[in-house]
Design a protein around this motif. Sequence first.
Motif, PDB file in Angstrom:
ATOM      1  N   PHE A 130      21.516  16.383  36.461  1.00 11.40           N
ATOM      2  CA  PHE A 130      21.179  15.559  35.286  1.00 11.40           C
ATOM      3  C   PHE A 130      22.312  15.446  34.275  1.00 11.40           C
ATOM      4  CE2 PHE A 130      17.093  17.472  36.718  1.00 11.40           C
ATOM      5  CZ  PHE A 130      16.444  16.297  37.077  1.00 11.40           C
ATOM      6  N   GLY A 131      23.524  15.778  34.667  1.00 12.79           N
ATOM      7  CA  GLY A 131      24.653  15.744  33.735  1.00 12.79           C
ATOM      8  C   GLY A 131      24.883  14.384  33.100  1.00 12.79           C
ATOM      9  N   ALA A 132      24.528  13.326  33.793  1.00  9.18           N
ATOM     10  CA  ALA A 132      24.738  11.978  33.248  1.00  9.18           C
ATOM     11  C   ALA A 132      23.916  11.745  31.991  1.00  9.18           C
ATOM     12  CB  ALA A 132      24.376  10.939  34.309  1.00  9.18           C
ATOM     13  N   TYR A 133      22.840  12.532  31.802  1.00 15.88           N
ATOM     14  CA  TYR A 133      21.966  12.349  30.644  1.00 15.88           C
ATOM     15  C   TYR A 133      22.223  13.376  29.533  1.00 15.88           C
ATOM     16  CZ  TYR A 133      19.381   9.682  34.146  1.00 15.88           C
ATOM     17  OH  TYR A 133      19.023   8.789  35.136  1.00 15.88           O
ATOM     18  N   ILE A 134      23.172  14.288  29.763  1.00 14.67           N
ATOM     19  CA  ILE A 134      23.430  15.346  28.783  1.00 14.67           C
ATOM     20  C   ILE A 134      24.710  15.019  28.029  1.00 14.67           C
ATOM     21  CG2 ILE A 134      23.868  17.807  28.455  1.00 14.67           C
ATOM     22  CD1 ILE A 134      22.176  18.334  30.942  1.00 14.67           C
ATOM     23  N   GLU A 135      24.559  14.686  26.769  1.00 12.62           N
ATOM     24  CA  GLU A 135      25.688  14.294  25.926  1.00 12.62           C
ATOM     25  C   GLU A 135      26.514  15.513  25.507  1.00 12.62           C
ATOM     26  OE1 GLU A 135      27.961  11.452  23.717  1.00 12.62           O
ATOM     27  OE2 GLU A 135      26.369  11.181  25.194  1.00 12.62           O
ATOM     28  N   GLU A 136      25.804  16.576  25.118  1.00 12.55           N
ATOM     29  CA  GLU A 136      26.449  17.792  24.625  1.00 12.55           C
ATOM     30  C   GLU A 136      25.514  18.964  24.902  1.00 12.55           C
ATOM     31  OE1 GLU A 136      28.061  19.638  20.337  1.00 12.55           O
ATOM     32  OE2 GLU A 136      27.293  17.579  20.458  1.00 12.55           O
ATOM     33  N   TYR A 137      26.095  20.137  25.108  1.00 11.97           N
ATOM     34  CA  TYR A 137      25.252  21.307  25.326  1.00 11.97           C
ATOM     35  C   TYR A 137      26.016  22.571  24.957  1.00 11.97           C
ATOM     36  CZ  TYR A 137      27.891  22.470  29.563  1.00 11.97           C
ATOM     37  OH  TYR A 137      28.888  22.818  30.428  1.00 11.97           O
ATOM     38  N   VAL A 138      25.254  23.647  24.743  1.00 15.05           N
ATOM     39  CA  VAL A 138      25.829  24.967  24.538  1.00 15.05           C
ATOM     40  C   VAL A 138      24.860  25.996  25.113  1.00 15.05           C
ATOM     41  CG1 VAL A 138      24.832  25.245  22.220  1.00 15.05           C
ATOM     42  CG2 VAL A 138      26.864  26.558  22.845  1.00 15.05           C
ATOM     43  N   VAL A 139      25.390  27.057  25.693  1.00 20.33           N
ATOM     44  CA  VAL A 139      24.576  28.149  26.242  1.00 20.33           C
ATOM     45  C   VAL A 139      24.971  29.433  25.522  1.00 20.33           C
ATOM     46  CG1 VAL A 139      23.961  29.495  28.280  1.00 20.33           C
ATOM     47  CG2 VAL A 139      24.405  27.048  28.497  1.00 20.33           C
ATOM     48  N   LEU A 140      23.991  30.123  24.941  1.00 22.87           N
ATOM     49  CA  LEU A 140      24.242  31.341  24.187  1.00 22.87           C
ATOM     50  C   LEU A 140      23.521  32.516  24.840  1.00 22.87           C
ATOM     51  CD1 LEU A 140      23.756  30.034  20.532  1.00 22.87           C
ATOM     52  CD2 LEU A 140      25.842  30.079  21.897  1.00 22.87           C
ATOM     53  N   GLU A 141      24.169  33.672  24.836  1.00 21.66           N
ATOM     54  CA  GLU A 141      23.524  34.881  25.356  1.00 21.66           C
ATOM     55  C   GLU A 141      22.761  35.577  24.242  1.00 21.66           C
ATOM     56  OE1 GLU A 141      24.380  39.085  27.725  1.00 21.66           O
ATOM     57  OE2 GLU A 141      26.056  37.699  27.313  1.00 21.66           O
ATOM     58  N   LEU A 142      21.514  35.921  24.519  1.00 22.86           N
ATOM     59  CA  LEU A 142      20.667  36.586  23.533  1.00 22.86           C
ATOM     60  C   LEU A 142      20.993  38.074  23.477  1.00 22.86           C
ATOM     61  CD1 LEU A 142      18.100  36.041  21.676  1.00 22.86           C
ATOM     62  CD2 LEU A 142      16.818  37.062  23.534  1.00 22.86           C
ATOM     63  N   ILE A 143      21.192  38.568  22.263  1.00 20.72           N
ATOM     64  CA  ILE A 143      21.430  39.998  22.052  1.00 20.72           C
ATOM     65  C   ILE A 143      20.152  40.693  21.605  1.00 20.72           C
ATOM     66  CG2 ILE A 143      22.692  41.692  20.659  1.00 20.72           C
ATOM     67  CD1 ILE A 143      24.903  39.620  20.394  1.00 20.72           C
ATOM     68  N   LEU A 144      19.397  40.016  20.749  1.00 22.30           N
ATOM     69  CA  LEU A 144      18.184  40.604  20.174  1.00 22.30           C
ATOM     70  C   LEU A 144      17.196  39.494  19.861  1.00 22.30           C
ATOM     71  CD1 LEU A 144      16.715  43.083  18.825  1.00 22.30           C
ATOM     72  CD2 LEU A 144      17.874  42.437  16.706  1.00 22.30           C
ATOM     73  N   GLY A 145      15.926  39.756  20.103  1.00 21.57           N
ATOM     74  CA  GLY A 145      14.889  38.802  19.744  1.00 21.57           C
ATOM     75  C   GLY A 145      13.620  39.514  19.334  1.00 21.57           C
ATOM     76  N   GLU A 146      12.981  39.036  18.284  1.00 23.59           N
ATOM     77  CA  GLU A 146      11.703  39.590  17.842  1.00 23.59           C
ATOM     78  C   GLU A 146      10.740  38.440  17.575  1.00 23.59           C
ATOM     79  OE1 GLU A 146      11.793  43.666  15.653  1.00 23.59           O
ATOM     80  OE2 GLU A 146      13.166  42.349  14.566  1.00 23.59           O
ATOM     81  N   TYR A 147       9.469  38.658  17.924  1.00 21.68           N
ATOM     82  CA  TYR A 147       8.432  37.637  17.774  1.00 21.68           C
ATOM     83  C   TYR A 147       7.335  38.160  16.853  1.00 21.68           C
ATOM     84  CZ  TYR A 147      10.667  36.107  22.105  1.00 21.68           C
ATOM     85  OH  TYR A 147      11.572  35.722  23.057  1.00 21.68           O
ATOM     86  N   PHE A 148       6.808  37.270  16.018  1.00 25.54           N
ATOM     87  CA  PHE A 148       5.774  37.664  15.059  1.00 25.54           C
ATOM     88  C   PHE A 148       4.637  36.639  15.061  1.00 25.54           C
ATOM     89  CE2 PHE A 148      10.074  38.368  13.148  1.00 25.54           C
ATOM     90  CZ  PHE A 148      10.202  39.703  13.502  1.00 25.54           C
ATOM     91  N   PHE A 149       4.015  36.452  16.225  1.00 25.18           N
ATOM     92  CA  PHE A 149       3.017  35.401  16.355  1.00 25.18           C
ATOM     93  C   PHE A 149       1.727  35.710  15.594  1.00 25.18           C
ATOM     94  CE2 PHE A 149       5.336  34.522  20.504  1.00 25.18           C
ATOM     95  CZ  PHE A 149       6.071  33.489  19.951  1.00 25.18           C
ATOM     96  N   GLU A 150       1.552  36.961  15.135  1.00 27.87           N
ATOM     97  CA  GLU A 150       0.396  37.286  14.316  1.00 27.87           C
ATOM     98  C   GLU A 150       0.420  36.543  12.980  1.00 27.87           C
ATOM     99  OE1 GLU A 150       3.070  41.028  14.305  1.00 27.87           O
ATOM    100  OE2 GLU A 150       2.688  39.288  15.575  1.00 27.87           O
ATOM    101  N   LYS A 151       1.589  36.022  12.603  1.00 29.84           N
ATOM    102  CA  LYS A 151       1.694  35.271  11.346  1.00 29.84           C
ATOM    103  C   LYS A 151       0.967  33.920  11.424  1.00 29.84           C
ATOM    104  CE  LYS A 151       6.068  37.434   9.990  1.00 29.84           C
ATOM    105  NZ  LYS A 151       7.505  37.217   9.708  1.00 29.84           N
ATOM    106  N   TYR A 152       0.693  33.443  12.647  1.00 31.95           N
ATOM    107  CA  TYR A 152      -0.118  32.235  12.793  1.00 31.95           C
ATOM    108  C   TYR A 152      -1.479  32.410  12.116  1.00 31.95           C
ATOM    109  CZ  TYR A 152       2.860  29.978  16.356  1.00 31.95           C
ATOM    110  OH  TYR A 152       3.881  29.354  17.018  1.00 31.95           O
ATOM    111  N   ILE A 153      -1.993  33.634  12.175  1.00 31.28           N
ATOM    112  CA  ILE A 153      -3.307  33.905  11.573  1.00 31.28           C
ATOM    113  C   ILE A 153      -3.143  34.670  10.256  1.00 31.28           C
ATOM    114  CG2 ILE A 153      -4.706  33.749  13.663  1.00 31.28           C
ATOM    115  CD1 ILE A 153      -4.448  36.805  13.926  1.00 31.28           C
ATOM    116  N   GLU A 154      -1.968  34.509   9.655  1.00 32.08           N
ATOM    117  CA  GLU A 154      -1.683  35.013   8.308  1.00 32.08           C
ATOM    118  C   GLU A 154      -1.754  36.533   8.230  1.00 32.08           C
ATOM    119  OE1 GLU A 154      -4.518  32.789   6.084  1.00 32.08           O
ATOM    120  OE2 GLU A 154      -3.325  30.957   6.129  1.00 32.08           O
ATOM    121  N   LYS A 155      -1.263  37.191   9.281  1.00 32.44           N
ATOM    122  CA  LYS A 155      -1.155  38.643   9.286  1.00 32.44           C
ATOM    123  C   LYS A 155       0.313  39.042   9.172  1.00 32.44           C
ATOM    124  CE  LYS A 155      -5.537  39.548   9.951  1.00 32.44           C
ATOM    125  NZ  LYS A 155      -6.364  40.310   8.985  1.00 32.44           N
ATOM    126  N   LYS A 156       0.549  40.221   8.645  1.00 33.44           N
ATOM    127  CA  LYS A 156       1.914  40.719   8.562  1.00 33.44           C
ATOM    128  C   LYS A 156       2.422  41.067   9.955  1.00 33.44           C
ATOM    129  CE  LYS A 156       1.710  42.579   3.859  1.00 33.44           C
ATOM    130  NZ  LYS A 156       1.864  43.796   3.013  1.00 33.44           N
TER     131      LYS A 156
END
Length: 330
Positions: A130-156
Amino acid sequence: MSLKLDAFDKRIIELLLSNAKESTTSIARKVKLGRENVDYRLKRLIKQGTIKDFVTEFDERALRIKHYVLFAQLNRLTGDAEKQILAYLKEHKYVSWIGTAAGKWTLICDIYVPEHIAVNFVLDGILVKFGAYIEEYVVLELILGEYFFEKYIEKKANLIPQKAVKESTKKIDGIDYQIMALLNSNARINYAELSQKIGLTANGIKKRIKNLEKIKVIKKYSLTLDFKKFGYEWYGIQLKLTKFDQETINHIQKFFRNHPKVIFYYKYTGPWDHDVGFVANNSTELREFINKLRAEFPEELKLVDVFITLEEIKGYQLPDGVFQQLNEET
């Protein structure tokens, strides 16, 4: 369109975010409702799409998995080209979360590969097709990630304290990878179903899962939720760090964890340092957040870009190919 959730619905979601394997009977006792009522509410939340998946969170480093994020600007799309690209990525054995966006980046996806496989192996396949449709791109390596989906229901944010990893009582083998693959697809799958699919006794499977939990390969059982069902728009905010001392980093992470509308942050090695997932009811809330961010970190952070997530095409789960590859190597 947002749904009206009452206190019971929110409490059920909260409990499942903390432990998606918690039984209906246990949930009923904690929310003080009948089991049948809880079962009805849970099925309704699933049918409405509020609860998208029951997911198992794994320690990617313990499994020797590398996590990358691809940001792409699609262009010159003709006919059903975008549908073809998304369909290809959905079925790709190393691609996980996929989202479409408006802004500099119009396609974002998470890529997971065993550490001995170069990410270019995946990227080259995408570009060849699909390169013909990709104008620009970048790939980054993740070092750290945290998720806080409890905030959807207004929790800490429910932060799990990091504990020392205990040594495994046995080596992870092919059966363990089969179990993890099934838990990855559905965290609430029971021992009887696992036993039937794998051909091992329920008690034997239980012992293996307990061991995987003990050595922290399995970190948590949780949910993925549909942000639109809560009436939110989801913005991606990309930030560049300009001060690198540990005190600054700790301050920034604490800010993200404590802010009621930051649902995740990623830390990278690359042209920018952080991606922040911010949910808002309107653009005014976004502007207020950016102003607060600038006031809090006037010398420490630089705003690189902001985009809005239009749709989640695929949710947060490790791709099947990871477990297949690991299983083949045992």
